[in-house]
Design an enzyme around this catalytic site. Structure first.
Site, PDB file in Angstrom:
ATOM      1  N   HIS A  66      25.014   3.609 -10.918  1.00 35.66           N
ATOM      2  CA  HIS A  66      25.854   1.960 -10.891  1.00 35.66           C
ATOM      3  C   HIS A  66      26.084   1.332 -12.585  1.00 35.66           C
ATOM      4  O   HIS A  66      26.010   2.059 -13.808  1.00 35.66           O
ATOM      5  CB  HIS A  66      24.855   0.767 -10.995  1.00 35.66           C
ATOM      6  CG  HIS A  66      23.673   0.461 -11.500  1.00 35.66           C
ATOM      7  ND1 HIS A  66      23.056  -1.371 -12.152  1.00 35.66           N
ATOM      8  CD2 HIS A  66      22.103   0.735 -12.155  1.00 35.66           C
ATOM      9  CE1 HIS A  66      22.424  -1.384 -12.772  1.00 35.66           C
ATOM     10  NE2 HIS A  66      21.720  -0.052 -12.819  1.00 35.66           N
ATOM     11  N   HIS A  92      26.522  -6.814  -6.458  1.00 39.67           N
ATOM     12  CA  HIS A  92      26.512  -6.083  -7.765  1.00 39.67           C
ATOM     13  C   HIS A  92      26.227  -4.277  -6.089  1.00 39.67           C
ATOM     14  O   HIS A  92      25.444  -4.657  -5.126  1.00 39.67           O
ATOM     15  CB  HIS A  92      25.554  -5.770  -8.505  1.00 39.67           C
ATOM     16  CG  HIS A  92      25.354  -4.717  -9.420  1.00 39.67           C
ATOM     17  ND1 HIS A  92      26.445  -4.339 -10.404  1.00 39.67           N
ATOM     18  CD2 HIS A  92      24.495  -4.120  -9.323  1.00 39.67           C
ATOM     19  CE1 HIS A  92      25.719  -3.600 -11.135  1.00 39.67           C
ATOM     20  NE2 HIS A  92      25.055  -3.346 -10.226  1.00 39.67           N
ATOM     21  N   CYS A 140      31.441  -2.368 -11.067  1.00 37.84           N
ATOM     22  CA  CYS A 140      30.260  -1.626 -10.493  1.00 37.84           C
ATOM     23  C   CYS A 140      30.748  -1.097  -8.937  1.00 37.84           C
ATOM     24  O   CYS A 140      30.980   0.353  -8.955  1.00 37.84           O
ATOM     25  CB  CYS A 140      29.008  -2.743 -10.461  1.00 37.84           C
ATOM     26  SG  CYS A 140      29.645  -4.386  -9.286  1.00 37.84           S
TER      27      CYS A 140
END
Length: 208
Positions: free
Chosen positions: A161, A149, A98
């Site tokens: 993402h 994240h 990510c």
């Protein structure tokens, strides 16, 4: 005695009349846009002062609002990376995580270097409230475990993402999972300046 006094009085009246005429001829302050568009001093119809020297005029000069330009560029990146599998530590289309995706998108799209890890990226720019998100903002999540994240908000409640289960994709902030684990958002650079950094080649794709 009356002659010299009368002459001095007449001279004073004429002086005041001339001063009043100069003041009246200005017609008030010159509008800012006229000032920044006029010819440079000493040049006969030469180059004009660049609007880039005036941030307000530069923003008005964009053909589309900055958020729309940024969204369009991010959607082009979405198509470019779509389906790339998630790989912890990966940095290429063969596999990417990510924070690496965020780093690549900002470098390629906005020529803006960001740190490599989510832990570092969370300190970039300024904090943004969730209800004030704009395209180009970073959104962070704290799912179960020690990992964090990150994704890039593209507008309309969605973010780009690298999903651990489905690779690079768009997801909704209103998804039950992401809503539950939403943490915070950051704006690495204000919207107008971010739009100025766009390369024309990044605006070649429509909405995804």
């Amino acid at each position: 005695m009356r002659g010299p006094r009368s002459s001095r009085h007449l001279l004073a009246v004429l002086s005041l009349t001339l001063l009043a005429g100069c003041a009246a001829s200005g017609g008030g302050p010159e509008p800012a846009e006229d000032y920044f568009a006029r010819d440079l001093p000493g040049l006969d119809r030469g180059p004009r002062m660049s609007p880039v020297d005036n941030p307000i005029l530069a923003a008005r000069g964009l053909r589309n609002p900055p958020p729309a330009l940024i969204r369009r560029a991010l959607m082009a990146q979405h198509k470019r990376w779509l389906g790339t599998p998630y790989r912890l530590g990966g940095t290429t289309r063969r596999g990417i995580d990510c924070s690496a995706l965020v780093q690549h998108v900002f470098a390629d799209t906005f020529r803006l270097p960001l740190p490599r890890t989510t832990r570092q990226q969370v300190y970039e720019g300024e904090p943004v409230a969730r209800d004030a998100l704009r395209p180009g903002d970073l959104v962070f999540f704290r799912p179960p475990g020690v990992s964090r994240h990150v994704g890039i908000y593209v507008g309309e409640g969605r973010f780009l993402h690298a999903s651990t289960s489905r690779g690079v994709k768009l997801s909704s902030l209103d998804n039950r999972y992401w809503r539950r684990h939403y943490w915070q958002a950051r704006r690495p650079l204000d919207t107008v300046h971010l739009a100025r950094r766009l390369e024309p080649s990044t605006l070649t794709s429509g909405e995804g």
